[in-house]
Design a protein around this motif. Structure first.
Motif, PDB file in Angstrom:
ATOM      1  N   LEU A 176       1.338  -1.056  -0.062  1.00 60.24           N
ATOM      2  CA  LEU A 176       0.075  -0.043   0.005  1.00 60.24           C
ATOM      3  C   LEU A 176       1.113   1.234  -0.042  1.00 60.24           C
ATOM      4  O   LEU A 176       1.903   1.248   0.807  1.00 60.24           O
ATOM      5  CB  LEU A 176      -1.018  -0.025   1.176  1.00 60.24           C
ATOM      6  N   TYR A 177       0.620   1.961  -0.579  1.00 60.58           N
ATOM      7  CA  TYR A 177       1.837   3.359  -0.961  1.00 60.58           C
ATOM      8  C   TYR A 177       0.521   4.424  -0.586  1.00 60.58           C
ATOM      9  O   TYR A 177      -0.819   4.452  -1.422  1.00 60.58           O
ATOM     10  CB  TYR A 177       1.955   3.797  -2.452  1.00 60.58           C
ATOM     11  N   VAL A 178       0.822   5.302  -0.171  1.00 60.49           N
ATOM     12  CA  VAL A 178       0.253   6.275   0.233  1.00 60.49           C
ATOM     13  C   VAL A 178       0.852   7.346  -0.002  1.00 60.49           C
ATOM     14  O   VAL A 178       2.301   7.630   1.091  1.00 60.49           O
ATOM     15  CB  VAL A 178      -0.147   6.517   1.787  1.00 60.49           C
ATOM     16  N   THR A 179       0.041   8.721  -0.101  1.00 64.03           N
ATOM     17  CA  THR A 179       0.597  10.019  -0.732  1.00 64.03           C
ATOM     18  C   THR A 179      -0.129  11.026   0.442  1.00 64.03           C
ATOM     19  O   THR A 179      -1.243  10.493   1.159  1.00 64.03           O
ATOM     20  CB  THR A 179       0.710  10.717  -1.866  1.00 64.03           C
ATOM     21  N   GLY A 180       0.194  12.563   0.231  1.00 61.03           N
ATOM     22  CA  GLY A 180      -0.834  13.134   1.163  1.00 61.03           C
ATOM     23  C   GLY A 180      -2.158  13.713   0.633  1.00 61.03           C
ATOM     24  O   GLY A 180      -3.171  14.218   0.827  1.00 61.03           O
ATOM     25  N   LYS A 181      -2.046  12.795  -0.882  1.00 59.30           N
ATOM     26  CA  LYS A 181      -3.115  13.052  -1.981  1.00 59.30           C
ATOM     27  C   LYS A 181      -3.752  11.663  -2.223  1.00 59.30           C
ATOM     28  O   LYS A 181      -5.125  11.674  -2.537  1.00 59.30           O
ATOM     29  CB  LYS A 181      -2.786  13.978  -2.783  1.00 59.30           C
ATOM     30  N   LYS A 182      -3.198  10.414  -2.310  1.00 59.61           N
ATOM     31  CA  LYS A 182      -3.448   9.506  -3.366  1.00 59.61           C
ATOM     32  C   LYS A 182      -3.364   8.335  -2.533  1.00 59.61           C
ATOM     33  O   LYS A 182      -2.212   8.264  -1.923  1.00 59.61           O
ATOM     34  CB  LYS A 182      -3.838   9.717  -4.591  1.00 59.61           C
ATOM     35  N   PHE A 183      -3.574   7.167  -2.809  1.00 59.88           N
ATOM     36  CA  PHE A 183      -3.245   5.704  -2.276  1.00 59.88           C
ATOM     37  C   PHE A 183      -3.014   4.833  -3.889  1.00 59.88           C
ATOM     38  O   PHE A 183      -3.898   5.050  -5.126  1.00 59.88           O
ATOM     39  CB  PHE A 183      -3.383   5.394  -1.416  1.00 59.88           C
ATOM     40  N   ALA A 184      -2.087   4.020  -3.814  1.00 60.46           N
ATOM     41  CA  ALA A 184      -1.896   2.479  -5.133  1.00 60.46           C
ATOM     42  C   ALA A 184      -2.329   1.624  -3.849  1.00 60.46           C
ATOM     43  O   ALA A 184      -0.896   1.612  -2.979  1.00 60.46           O
ATOM     44  CB  ALA A 184      -1.109   2.714  -5.643  1.00 60.46           C
ATOM     45  N   SER A 185      -2.768   0.466  -4.048  1.00 53.21           N
ATOM     46  CA  SER A 185      -2.247  -0.597  -3.828  1.00 53.21           C
ATOM     47  C   SER A 185      -2.076  -1.690  -4.348  1.00 53.21           C
ATOM     48  O   SER A 185      -2.811  -2.232  -5.962  1.00 53.21           O
ATOM     49  CB  SER A 185      -4.019  -1.039  -2.799  1.00 53.21           C
ATOM     50  N   PHE A 186      -1.219  -3.025  -4.746  1.00 51.00           N
ATOM     51  CA  PHE A 186      -0.830  -3.580  -5.515  1.00 51.00           C
ATOM     52  C   PHE A 186      -0.897  -5.100  -5.053  1.00 51.00           C
ATOM     53  O   PHE A 186       0.053  -5.614  -3.318  1.00 51.00           O
ATOM     54  CB  PHE A 186       0.255  -3.706  -5.789  1.00 51.00           C
ATOM     55  N   ASN A 187      -1.463  -5.937  -5.201  1.00 50.35           N
ATOM     56  CA  ASN A 187      -1.551  -7.443  -4.748  1.00 50.35           C
ATOM     57  C   ASN A 187       0.199  -7.908  -5.411  1.00 50.35           C
ATOM     58  O   ASN A 187       0.226  -8.093  -6.468  1.00 50.35           O
ATOM     59  CB  ASN A 187      -2.975  -8.072  -4.828  1.00 50.35           C
ATOM     60  N   ILE A 188       0.540  -9.028  -4.985  1.00 49.71           N
ATOM     61  CA  ILE A 188       2.067  -9.736  -4.978  1.00 49.71           C
ATOM     62  C   ILE A 188       1.230 -10.627  -4.808  1.00 49.71           C
ATOM     63  O   ILE A 188       1.254 -11.896  -3.983  1.00 49.71           O
ATOM     64  CB  ILE A 188       2.876 -10.099  -3.734  1.00 49.71           C
ATOM     65  N   THR A 189       1.732 -11.550  -6.585  1.00 49.86           N
ATOM     66  CA  THR A 189       0.721 -12.909  -7.171  1.00 49.86           C
ATOM     67  C   THR A 189       2.040 -14.444  -6.349  1.00 49.86           C
ATOM     68  O   THR A 189       3.119 -13.474  -6.022  1.00 49.86           O
ATOM     69  CB  THR A 189       0.535 -13.295  -8.237  1.00 49.86           C
TER      70      THR A 189
END
Length: 247
Positions: A176-189
């Motif tokens: 889970l990557y989080v900035t002060g404005k948004k986020f992005a989540s990546f599952n590891i297969t």
């Protein structure tokens, strides 16, 4: 005594192997030369936000989570003043607000900063790490606070989570990557995990074979270049190296 223990190394980690891969000279300065660098304001902010996220996962109010994080950051700063510190502190509340808006994991939280250990094939010391968040369904989640949200998961971070997945024997891992404005989540297969473990193993074996060739840390360090252009290099590293050369 194996090659690692000969040089006082009792275990490895995904981050230490990443440094060996990307800057062997700096790795040697830290793990053979005894250099310890200050984590810095960005790392302090990351730890503070992680504590706030833990409070949110435990159902605490946003105001309480923010205050907990700010108090932890201020305690680490210990009165030091700089524009960089102020800028990092200002990111804590907006990052926690982003985290609070992310849908909760479906399984209950088991714990945070949980120590794990695993062994890589043909490597003579264990690989250890600390899982940011572990859930009852066996999934592991690693939080990365950043100023720029990546479009894909970064390879060193995938290797890190993959080591945790191996240690917990799970197919469920995420970043889970989080900035002060948004986020992005990546599952590891599982396939990504297995490939990452192969890379970690290869890096660890290369390090092991390197250390086998030398009897003392200074002998090993003397054959490696010191890349001071690397973003991880610091003035403190330069000072430490000068002192070692003068000794």
């Amino acid at each position: 005594m194996n090659a690692f223990e000969k040089h006082g190394i009792r275990h490895i980690s995904a981050s230490s192997l990443g440094l060996w891969r990307e800057n062997p000279g700096l790795w040697s300065l830290k793990y053979l030369g005894g250099f310890k660098d200050d984590a810095g304001p960005a790392a302090w902010r990351g730890s503070a936000v992680e504590g706030g996220m833990l409070a949110i996962l435990h159902g605490r109010a946003m105001e309480e989570a923010v205050q907990k994080s700010l108090d932890a950051f201020d305690a680490t700063v210990a009165g030091e003043i700089s524009d960089e510190i102020d800028a990092e502190r200002a990111l804590i509340e907006p990052m926690l607000k982003i985290i609070a808006g992310i849908p909760r994991h479906p399984a209950p939280l088991v714990g945070s900063q949980m120590r794990v250990e695993c062994w890589l094939d043909e490597v003579n010391v264990p690989l250890i790490g600390f899982i940011d968040f572990l859930f009852e369904d066996g999934s592991v989640l690693d939080l990365k606070t950043t100023k720029a949200c990546p479009s894909t998961a970064k390879a060193p971070h995938v290797r890190q989570v993959s080591a945790y997945m191996l240690a917990r024997r799970t197919d469920l891992g995420a970043l889970l990557y989080v900035t002060g404005k948004k986020f992005a989540s990546f599952n590891i297969t599982p396939e990504e995990r297995d490939q990452a473990i192969r890379h970690l193993t290869r890096d660890a074996i290369s390090l092991q074979r390197f250390l086998e060739r030398f009897d003392t840390p200074s002998q090993a360090m003397d054959v490696l270049p010191m890349n001071s252009d690397d973003f991880r290099w610091s003035d403190a590293a330069t000072s430490h190296l000068i002192k070692m050369d003068a000794a």
